[in-house]
Enzyme design. Structure first.
Site, PDB file in Angstrom:
ATOM      1  N   ASN A 113       1.214  -1.669   0.033  1.00 26.25           N
ATOM      2  CA  ASN A 113       0.009  -0.064  -0.098  1.00 26.25           C
ATOM      3  C   ASN A 113       0.626   0.867   0.287  1.00 26.25           C
ATOM      4  O   ASN A 113       1.965   1.221   0.251  1.00 26.25           O
ATOM      5  CB  ASN A 113      -0.636   0.504   0.836  1.00 26.25           C
ATOM      6  CG  ASN A 113      -0.559   0.492   2.717  1.00 26.25           C
ATOM      7  OD1 ASN A 113      -0.308   2.109   2.418  1.00 26.25           O
ATOM      8  ND2 ASN A 113       0.008   0.191   3.207  1.00 26.25           N
ATOM      9  N   PHE A 117      -1.596   8.177   4.411  1.00 30.29           N
ATOM     10  CA  PHE A 117      -2.511   8.252   5.159  1.00 30.29           C
ATOM     11  C   PHE A 117      -4.102   9.463   4.821  1.00 30.29           C
ATOM     12  O   PHE A 117      -4.374  10.710   5.282  1.00 30.29           O
ATOM     13  CB  PHE A 117      -1.599   9.385   6.111  1.00 30.29           C
ATOM     14  CG  PHE A 117      -0.794   8.842   7.427  1.00 30.29           C
ATOM     15  CD1 PHE A 117      -0.401   7.826   7.488  1.00 30.29           C
ATOM     16  CD2 PHE A 117       0.359   9.737   7.886  1.00 30.29           C
ATOM     17  CE1 PHE A 117       0.743   7.024   8.121  1.00 30.29           C
ATOM     18  CE2 PHE A 117       0.580   9.576   8.899  1.00 30.29           C
ATOM     19  CZ  PHE A 117       1.299   7.686   8.604  1.00 30.29           C
ATOM     20  N   SER A 178       5.467   5.257   8.600  1.00 29.90           N
ATOM     21  CA  SER A 178       4.871   4.681   7.286  1.00 29.90           C
ATOM     22  C   SER A 178       5.920   5.553   6.231  1.00 29.90           C
ATOM     23  O   SER A 178       6.385   5.996   6.832  1.00 29.90           O
ATOM     24  CB  SER A 178       3.229   5.448   7.238  1.00 29.90           C
ATOM     25  OG  SER A 178       3.256   5.362   5.741  1.00 29.90           O
ATOM     26  N   ASN A 180       4.459   5.949   3.782  1.00 28.68           N
ATOM     27  CA  ASN A 180       4.285   6.800   2.293  1.00 28.68           C
ATOM     28  C   ASN A 180       3.708   8.038   2.429  1.00 28.68           C
ATOM     29  O   ASN A 180       3.190   8.718   1.448  1.00 28.68           O
ATOM     30  CB  ASN A 180       2.841   5.886   2.360  1.00 28.68           C
ATOM     31  CG  ASN A 180       3.004   4.382   1.664  1.00 28.68           C
ATOM     32  OD1 ASN A 180       4.073   4.169   1.021  1.00 28.68           O
ATOM     33  ND2 ASN A 180       1.902   4.031   2.566  1.00 28.68           N
ATOM     34  N   THR A 181       4.611   8.579   4.051  1.00 28.83           N
ATOM     35  CA  THR A 181       4.378  10.194   3.866  1.00 28.83           C
ATOM     36  C   THR A 181       5.890  10.770   3.674  1.00 28.83           C
ATOM     37  O   THR A 181       6.588  10.537   4.450  1.00 28.83           O
ATOM     38  CB  THR A 181       4.287  10.306   5.233  1.00 28.83           C
ATOM     39  OG1 THR A 181       2.605   9.914   4.838  1.00 28.83           O
ATOM     40  CG2 THR A 181       4.004  12.120   5.417  1.00 28.83           C
ATOM     41  N   LYS A 214       4.845   3.624  17.407  1.00 28.44           N
ATOM     42  CA  LYS A 214       4.706   2.124  16.193  1.00 28.44           C
ATOM     43  C   LYS A 214       6.278   2.623  15.743  1.00 28.44           C
ATOM     44  O   LYS A 214       6.777   3.948  14.542  1.00 28.44           O
ATOM     45  CB  LYS A 214       3.564   2.249  15.482  1.00 28.44           C
ATOM     46  CG  LYS A 214       3.873   1.092  13.817  1.00 28.44           C
ATOM     47  CD  LYS A 214       2.056   1.181  13.983  1.00 28.44           C
ATOM     48  CE  LYS A 214       1.773  -0.134  12.754  1.00 28.44           C
ATOM     49  NZ  LYS A 214       1.056  -0.127  11.961  1.00 28.44           N
ATOM     50  N   ASN A 243       5.555  -1.557  11.574  1.00 25.89           N
ATOM     51  CA  ASN A 243       4.957  -0.703  10.202  1.00 25.89           C
ATOM     52  C   ASN A 243       5.320  -1.606   8.951  1.00 25.89           C
ATOM     53  O   ASN A 243       5.886  -2.813   8.604  1.00 25.89           O
ATOM     54  CB  ASN A 243       5.130   0.593  10.205  1.00 25.89           C
ATOM     55  CG  ASN A 243       3.789   1.668   9.910  1.00 25.89           C
ATOM     56  OD1 ASN A 243       3.325   0.722   8.037  1.00 25.89           O
ATOM     57  ND2 ASN A 243       3.008   2.150   9.844  1.00 25.89           N
TER      58      ASN A 243
HETATM   59  C1  FMN Z   1      -3.865  -0.516   3.342  1.00 27.91           C
HETATM   60  C2  FMN Z   1      -2.991  -0.542   4.503  1.00 27.91           C
HETATM   61  C3  FMN Z   1      -3.160   0.832   4.894  1.00 27.91           C
HETATM   62  C4  FMN Z   1      -2.244   1.177   6.238  1.00 27.91           C
HETATM   63  N1  FMN Z   1      -2.361   2.089   7.415  1.00 27.91           N
HETATM   64  C5  FMN Z   1      -1.719   2.393   7.871  1.00 27.91           C
HETATM   65  C6  FMN Z   1      -1.772   3.308   8.807  1.00 27.91           C
HETATM   66  O1  FMN Z   1      -2.715   4.423   8.348  1.00 27.91           O
HETATM   67  N2  FMN Z   1      -0.487   3.699   9.998  1.00 27.91           N
HETATM   68  C7  FMN Z   1      -0.581   2.488  10.553  1.00 27.91           C
HETATM   69  O2  FMN Z   1       0.110   2.800  11.820  1.00 27.91           O
HETATM   70  N3  FMN Z   1       0.391   1.341   9.925  1.00 27.91           N
HETATM   71  C8  FMN Z   1      -0.644   1.202   8.364  1.00 27.91           C
HETATM   72  N4  FMN Z   1      -0.896  -0.107   7.879  1.00 27.91           N
HETATM   73  C9  FMN Z   1       0.078  -1.162   8.755  1.00 27.91           C
HETATM   74  C10 FMN Z   1      -0.756  -1.764   9.944  1.00 27.91           C
HETATM   75  O3  FMN Z   1      -1.262  -1.409  10.529  1.00 27.91           O
HETATM   76  C11 FMN Z   1       0.420  -2.959   9.997  1.00 27.91           C
HETATM   77  O4  FMN Z   1       1.554  -2.389  10.606  1.00 27.91           O
HETATM   78  C12 FMN Z   1       0.969  -4.122   8.531  1.00 27.91           C
HETATM   79  O5  FMN Z   1       0.335  -3.970   7.540  1.00 27.91           O
HETATM   80  C13 FMN Z   1       1.817  -4.994   8.917  1.00 27.91           C
HETATM   81  O6  FMN Z   1       0.983  -5.945   9.488  1.00 27.91           O
HETATM   82  P1  FMN Z   1       0.383  -6.941   8.922  1.00 27.91           P
HETATM   83  O7  FMN Z   1       1.236  -7.759   7.922  1.00 27.91           O
HETATM   84  O8  FMN Z   1      -0.572  -7.517   9.812  1.00 27.91           O
HETATM   85  O9  FMN Z   1      -0.395  -6.456   7.490  1.00 27.91           O
HETATM   86  C14 FMN Z   1      -1.158  -0.156   6.650  1.00 27.91           C
HETATM   87  C15 FMN Z   1      -1.454  -1.653   6.291  1.00 27.91           C
HETATM   88  C16 FMN Z   1      -1.892  -1.871   4.818  1.00 27.91           C
HETATM   89  C17 FMN Z   1      -1.874  -2.915   4.705  1.00 27.91           C
END
Ligand code: FMN
Length: 351
Positions: A113, A117, A178, A180-181, A214, A243
């Site tokens: 992704n 935000f 993140s 992405n910022t 985080k 993350n």
């Molecule tokens: C589509 C998407 C959007 C996410 N948005 C955020 C976010 O806004 N803030 C954040 O701290 N983590 C965000 N994450 C990260 C997740 O909270 C998590 O840390 C990460 O996906 C790893 O866990 P997983 O392997 O179980 O997905 C996002 C993940 C995905 C897939």
């Protein structure tokens, strides 16, 4: 109800991932009772853990980014999650990055992704959280700076958000991880982190709430060490690791799910070795957690709580039942009554 989810997924995966995400969230917002499709009888007192004054009645939470705006809190808290983390929320509304910005890797049970935000901004998310039926569950908020906020003013964004949300949530998470910022991960540097937490000191005194940081799985160990030291210095409740990770060969954005698992585990081990002697500090494990083995490993290492995102997309809500059944089996095998007892004696416990 895993068969129902299988059918839903087969159809849903024919469509654009972000469209399906938004469609599902809208549905869950409109009809929270849909959660009953997946609910299962559960004596939650058996799985309750007291963490920094918060009672998680199941050790698995929903990770940030799923319900960014807190629209479907009533739905997610009715599933058997112990906690739901809203956000990332920024002070002002933000549209996020250009689309497409969410991709699936079904063969690898992973996602990528580059959302950036996208959220409604602090005021509307605050109203959603304040007005939600939380079904007695823990609700946290993950906070981040606006894309257009300069590094110099970043600490102020976090301060505004802490002050805004501390009264309506059970815990807060400072997100500087993140990918992405642009420039956000620079804030993981020791001096910037300190600036953020100095800025939060007043708010934390006035309205103390458990506060987590985080972190990214892409930091080198020296940086990671610095980050952990800052977390200790400012008396944080713990670290959420991790993350998403950048894999340039796959394209822009951050990878989650099974492809992230090993990197996330390495970072988690490093963090755990450095915080386990601090009584009040928890490490919440997130990143590639998709089977009970992953949770068991975290418990054996001294952790308690985990979060999931990508495995929830691939396996559906019945993943929570799978985890519950495994916990029940292990409690029986070890002749123990509850999860708290199991975790207190985890060193000698049998899988
Ligand atoms: C589509 C998407 C959007 C996410 N948005 C955020 C976010 O806004 N803030 C954040 O701290 N983590 C965000 N994450 C990260 C997740 O909270 C998590 O840390 C990460 O996906 C790893 O866990 P997983 O392997 O179980 O997905 C996002 C993940 C995905 C897939």
């Amino acid at each position: 109800m895993s068969a129902f989810y299988h059918v839903f997924k087969t159809i849903a995966f024919q469509f654009d991932p972000e469209f399906v995400h938004n469609f599902s969230l809208n549905l869950f917002e409109e009809i929270p009772l849909l959660a009953h499709l997946w609910n299962f009888p559960c004596d939650n007192s058996k799985y309750s853990l007291e963490i920094n004054g918060n009672t998680w009645d199941f050790p698995v939470g929903l990770a940030a980014g799923f319900d960014e705006n807190g629209k479907a809190i009533s739905f997610f808290t009715k599933l058997n999650f112990g906690a739901v983390e809203i956000g990332t929320v920024t002070p002002k509304f933000q549209i996020g990055n250009e689309k497409p910005r969410l991709w699936r890797y079904p063969g690898e049970e992973s996602l990528r992704n580059a959302m950036g935000f996208n959220n409604l901004g602090a005021e509307l998310v605050y109203q959603n959280i304040a007005g939600a039926n939380k079904n007695g569950k823990i609700v946290g908020v993950n906070i981040g700076k606006n894309k257009l906020t300069s590094r110099e003013n970043a600490a102020e964004d976090y301060q505004i958000l802490y002050d805004k949300f501390a009264g309506v949530v059970d815990y807060l998470v400072v997100n500087v991880s993140s990918p992405n910022t642009p420039g956000l991960r620079d804030l993981l540097g020791r001096e910037f982190l300190k600036e953020i937490f100095i800025g939060l000191e007043g708010g934390r005194k006035k309205n103390p709430k458990p506060l987590y940081l985080k972190i990214s799985p892409d930091q080198d160990f020296q940086h990671l060490k610095d980050t952990i030291e800052v977390a200790k210095e400012f008396g944080l409740s713990g670290i959420i690791a991790t993350n998403t990770t950048v894999m340039e060969a796959r394209g822009k954005g951050g990878i989650s799910g099974k492809l992230l698992r090993d990197k996330s585990r390495t970072v988690r081990k490093f963090v755990m070795d450095r915080i386990k002697e601090v009584d009040h500090m928890q490490m919440i494990a997130v990143g590639g957690i998709s089977t009970f083995d992953d949770i068991w490993e975290h418990w054996k290492a001294g952790g308690k709580l985990v979060q999931i995102y990508t495995s929830f997309v691939y396996k559906g809500p019945s993943i929570l039942l799978e985890f519950k059944n495994e916990i029940d089996r292990i409690l029986l095998k070890n002749k123990m009554n509850n999860l708290n007892e199991l975790l207190e004696n985890i060193k000698d416990a049998q899988r």
